[in-house]
Design an enzyme around this catalytic site. Structure first.
Site, PDB file in Angstrom:
ATOM      1  N   ARG A  41      -5.098  -1.091  -2.219  1.00 51.42           N
ATOM      2  CA  ARG A  41      -4.675  -1.964  -1.115  1.00 51.42           C
ATOM      3  C   ARG A  41      -4.528  -3.362  -1.694  1.00 51.42           C
ATOM      4  O   ARG A  41      -5.515  -3.944  -2.167  1.00 51.42           O
ATOM      5  CB  ARG A  41      -5.688  -1.950   0.025  1.00 51.42           C
ATOM      6  CG  ARG A  41      -5.411  -3.018   1.067  1.00 51.42           C
ATOM      7  CD  ARG A  41      -6.163  -2.826   2.363  1.00 51.42           C
ATOM      8  NE  ARG A  41      -5.613  -1.732   3.135  1.00 51.42           N
ATOM      9  CZ  ARG A  41      -5.878  -1.517   4.428  1.00 51.42           C
ATOM     10  NH1 ARG A  41      -6.685  -2.319   5.086  1.00 51.42           N
ATOM     11  NH2 ARG A  41      -5.339  -0.503   5.066  1.00 51.42           N
ATOM     12  N   HIS A  79       3.103   0.403   4.367  1.00 54.13           N
ATOM     13  CA  HIS A  79       1.817   1.091   4.571  1.00 54.13           C
ATOM     14  C   HIS A  79       2.159   2.588   4.680  1.00 54.13           C
ATOM     15  O   HIS A  79       2.092   3.187   5.750  1.00 54.13           O
ATOM     16  CB  HIS A  79       1.153   0.575   5.843  1.00 54.13           C
ATOM     17  CG  HIS A  79      -0.297   0.941   5.975  1.00 54.13           C
ATOM     18  ND1 HIS A  79      -0.979   1.693   5.031  1.00 54.13           N
ATOM     19  CD2 HIS A  79      -1.220   0.659   6.943  1.00 54.13           C
ATOM     20  CE1 HIS A  79      -2.231   1.836   5.417  1.00 54.13           C
ATOM     21  NE2 HIS A  79      -2.412   1.231   6.567  1.00 54.13           N
ATOM     22  N   GLN A 139      -0.213   5.367   6.297  1.00 57.50           N
ATOM     23  CA  GLN A 139      -0.439   5.260   7.744  1.00 57.50           C
ATOM     24  C   GLN A 139       0.602   6.058   8.532  1.00 57.50           C
ATOM     25  O   GLN A 139       0.286   6.755   9.501  1.00 57.50           O
ATOM     26  CB  GLN A 139      -0.398   3.784   8.163  1.00 57.50           C
ATOM     27  CG  GLN A 139      -0.477   3.559   9.668  1.00 57.50           C
ATOM     28  CD  GLN A 139      -1.842   3.861  10.268  1.00 57.50           C
ATOM     29  OE1 GLN A 139      -2.846   3.377   9.770  1.00 57.50           O
ATOM     30  NE2 GLN A 139      -1.880   4.655  11.331  1.00 57.50           N
ATOM     31  N   ASP A 148       1.719  -3.242  16.395  1.00 60.24           N
ATOM     32  CA  ASP A 148       0.760  -3.597  15.338  1.00 60.24           C
ATOM     33  C   ASP A 148       0.395  -5.059  15.562  1.00 60.24           C
ATOM     34  O   ASP A 148       1.029  -5.762  16.365  1.00 60.24           O
ATOM     35  CB  ASP A 148       1.428  -3.373  13.958  1.00 60.24           C
ATOM     36  CG  ASP A 148       0.507  -3.705  12.789  1.00 60.24           C
ATOM     37  OD1 ASP A 148      -0.732  -3.720  12.977  1.00 60.24           O
ATOM     38  OD2 ASP A 148       1.024  -3.950  11.677  1.00 60.24           O
ATOM     39  N   CYS A 206      -1.592   1.336  14.797  1.00 57.44           N
ATOM     40  CA  CYS A 206      -2.283   1.723  13.556  1.00 57.44           C
ATOM     41  C   CYS A 206      -3.730   1.246  13.556  1.00 57.44           C
ATOM     42  O   CYS A 206      -4.548   1.773  12.815  1.00 57.44           O
ATOM     43  CB  CYS A 206      -1.527   1.191  12.342  1.00 57.44           C
ATOM     44  SG  CYS A 206      -1.319  -0.594  12.367  1.00 57.44           S
ATOM     45  N   ARG A 236      -5.660   9.984  10.159  1.00 58.17           N
ATOM     46  CA  ARG A 236      -5.629   9.370   8.824  1.00 58.17           C
ATOM     47  C   ARG A 236      -6.352  10.263   7.822  1.00 58.17           C
ATOM     48  O   ARG A 236      -5.882  10.466   6.707  1.00 58.17           O
ATOM     49  CB  ARG A 236      -6.290   7.977   8.851  1.00 58.17           C
ATOM     50  CG  ARG A 236      -5.522   6.913   9.612  1.00 58.17           C
ATOM     51  CD  ARG A 236      -4.206   6.566   8.964  1.00 58.17           C
ATOM     52  NE  ARG A 236      -4.322   6.219   7.563  1.00 58.17           N
ATOM     53  CZ  ARG A 236      -4.633   5.009   7.118  1.00 58.17           C
ATOM     54  NH1 ARG A 236      -4.825   4.016   7.960  1.00 58.17           N
ATOM     55  NH2 ARG A 236      -4.716   4.765   5.819  1.00 58.17           N
TER      56      ARG A 236
HETATM   57  N1   CP Z   1      -4.727   1.156   9.976  1.00 58.42           N
HETATM   58  C1   CP Z   1      -5.396   0.776   8.887  1.00 58.42           C
HETATM   59  O1   CP Z   1      -4.907   0.840   7.763  1.00 58.42           O
HETATM   60  O2   CP Z   1      -6.643   0.297   9.151  1.00 58.42           O
HETATM   61  P1   CP Z   1      -7.630  -0.368   8.116  1.00 58.42           P
HETATM   62  O3   CP Z   1      -7.099  -1.752   7.820  1.00 58.42           O
HETATM   63  O4   CP Z   1      -8.951  -0.422   8.834  1.00 58.42           O
HETATM   64  O5   CP Z   1      -7.689   0.455   6.872  1.00 58.42           O
HETATM   65  N1  NVA Z   2       0.270  -5.167   9.451  1.00 55.14           N
HETATM   66  C1  NVA Z   2      -1.165  -5.034   9.345  1.00 55.14           C
HETATM   67  C2  NVA Z   2      -1.557  -3.603   9.243  1.00 55.14           C
HETATM   68  C3  NVA Z   2      -3.045  -3.363   9.269  1.00 55.14           C
HETATM   69  C4  NVA Z   2      -3.411  -1.916   9.106  1.00 55.14           C
HETATM   70  C5  NVA Z   2      -1.635  -5.822   8.140  1.00 55.14           C
HETATM   71  O1  NVA Z   2      -0.992  -5.769   7.086  1.00 55.14           O
HETATM   72  O2  NVA Z   2      -2.661  -6.498   8.247  1.00 55.14           O
END
Ligand code: CP
Ligand code: NVA
Length: 303
Positions: free
Chosen positions: A100, A127, A130, A222, A262, A290
């Site tokens: 990440r 992502h 997801q 989101d 999400c 997930r």
């Molecule tokens: N939806 C998602 O990726 O959540 P987290 O940021 O908690 O991993």
């Molecule tokens: N768009 C959000 C998604 C979180 C799962 C972010 O990048 O923070």
């Protein structure tokens, strides 16, 4: 040859199979698999996470392997060791990496220098993992995907980009509504439209939520402020106010529309509590999925 999942496009040929496998794995949650036995998953997280971290850790554990959570601040990468050297070293220890990252380019660099599969656990562009859970959830609730419609309302961010590509691949119409200037990545939209032509669905980007949602099987939103954009919070909250998913918008979508997010969600901002906690919301099934989809991804990459 190793296989990475950096973009949804890396699942172009088997996204439907990965979703089908996820549904089968969900039925037999505690079964372990030879291909995952004793495999170690390295997980580098530059940003916070609840779902991605816990679902991947649980997934690899239940499959028969093990996860190591790596905080860059505790690694030499935080003191200037290069991403490419980190990739080469980790390739000697672990069997796959979830990363990440703030920057998509860093995910590409880590993958390019690793001998093992690298999975994008969210970056500023996509992502991908997801959306596997998102479309799996839609499939569970609606029995088929082709010809369905998903309306995404809000920021044209990493989620919007990945949902467009996933919808295009699976034959799901995706209508996106964003404020002007906050549309999804132009190249991704073009690619989505190109793929949609082959799969027989429609991708559109609009600026009016009420125009995007009619007939939707799912309304998706989101956060307005993604991780790393905290300094834009005040400005964005003003601009995005008309893009809130509330009961009025769900009514405009029609009786069939489920609500997807999400997560994490901010009640009173991108979604009202009434919708988030209402009867059409399937966000916690979506969150659970997930784990099942990540098992399918891990088995696909490790086998
Ligand atoms: N939806 C998602 O990726 O959540 P987290 O940021 O908690 O991993
Ligand atoms: N768009 C959000 C998604 C979180 C799962 C972010 O990048 O923070």
């Amino acid at each position: 040859m190793k296989r990475d999942i950096i973009s949804v496009l890396d699942m172009r040929d088997d996204l439907d199979e990965i979703i089908d496998l996820s549904i089968r794995l969900k039925k037999n949650r505690y079964q372990s698999y030879d291909s995952a036995m004793n495999k170690v998953l390295g997980m580098i997280f530059e940003k916070p996470s609840t779902r991605t971290r816990v679902s991947f850790e649980t997934a690899i554990d239940q499959l028969g392997g093990h996860a190591i959570y790596l905080n860059p601040h505790d690694m030499q990468i935080g003191r200037g060791e290069t991403i490419s050297d980190t990739a080469r070293v980790l390739s000697r220890f672990v069997d796959a990496i979830v990363y990440r990252a703030f920057s998509h380019a860093n995910v590409v660099e880590l993958a390019g220098n690793s001998d093992i599969p690298v999975i994008n656990g969210l970056d500023d562009k996509e992502h991908p993992v997801q959306i596997v859970a998102d479309y799996m959830t839609l499939l569970e609730k609606r029995r088929n995907l082709s010809g369905r419609k998903l309306a995404y309302v809000g920021d044209g961010n990493n989620m919007a980009n990945s949902l467009i590509l996933g919808g295009a691949i699976l034959g799901v119409d995706v209508s996106v509504a964003c404020p002007k200037g906050f549309e999804p990545d132009r190249k991704i939209v073009e690619e989505g439209i190109k793929i949609a032509r082959e799969t027989g669905c429609k991708i559109e980007v609009l600026n009016d939520p009420k125009a995007a949602v009619p007939g939707a099987d799912a309304v998706y939103t989101d956060v307005w402020v993604s991780m790393g954009e905290e300094s834009e919070k005040e400005k964005k909250e003003k601009i995005f106010k008309p893009f809130q998913v509330n009961q009025d918008l769900m009514d405009a979508a029609g009786d069939m529309a489920l609500f997807l997010h999400c997560l994490p969600a901010h009640r009173g901002l991108e979604v009202t509590a009434q919708v988030m906690d209402g009867p059409r919301s399937v966000v916690f099934d979506q969150a659970e999925n997930r784990m099942h989809t990540e098992k399918a991804i891990l088995l696909t990459l490790l086998s």
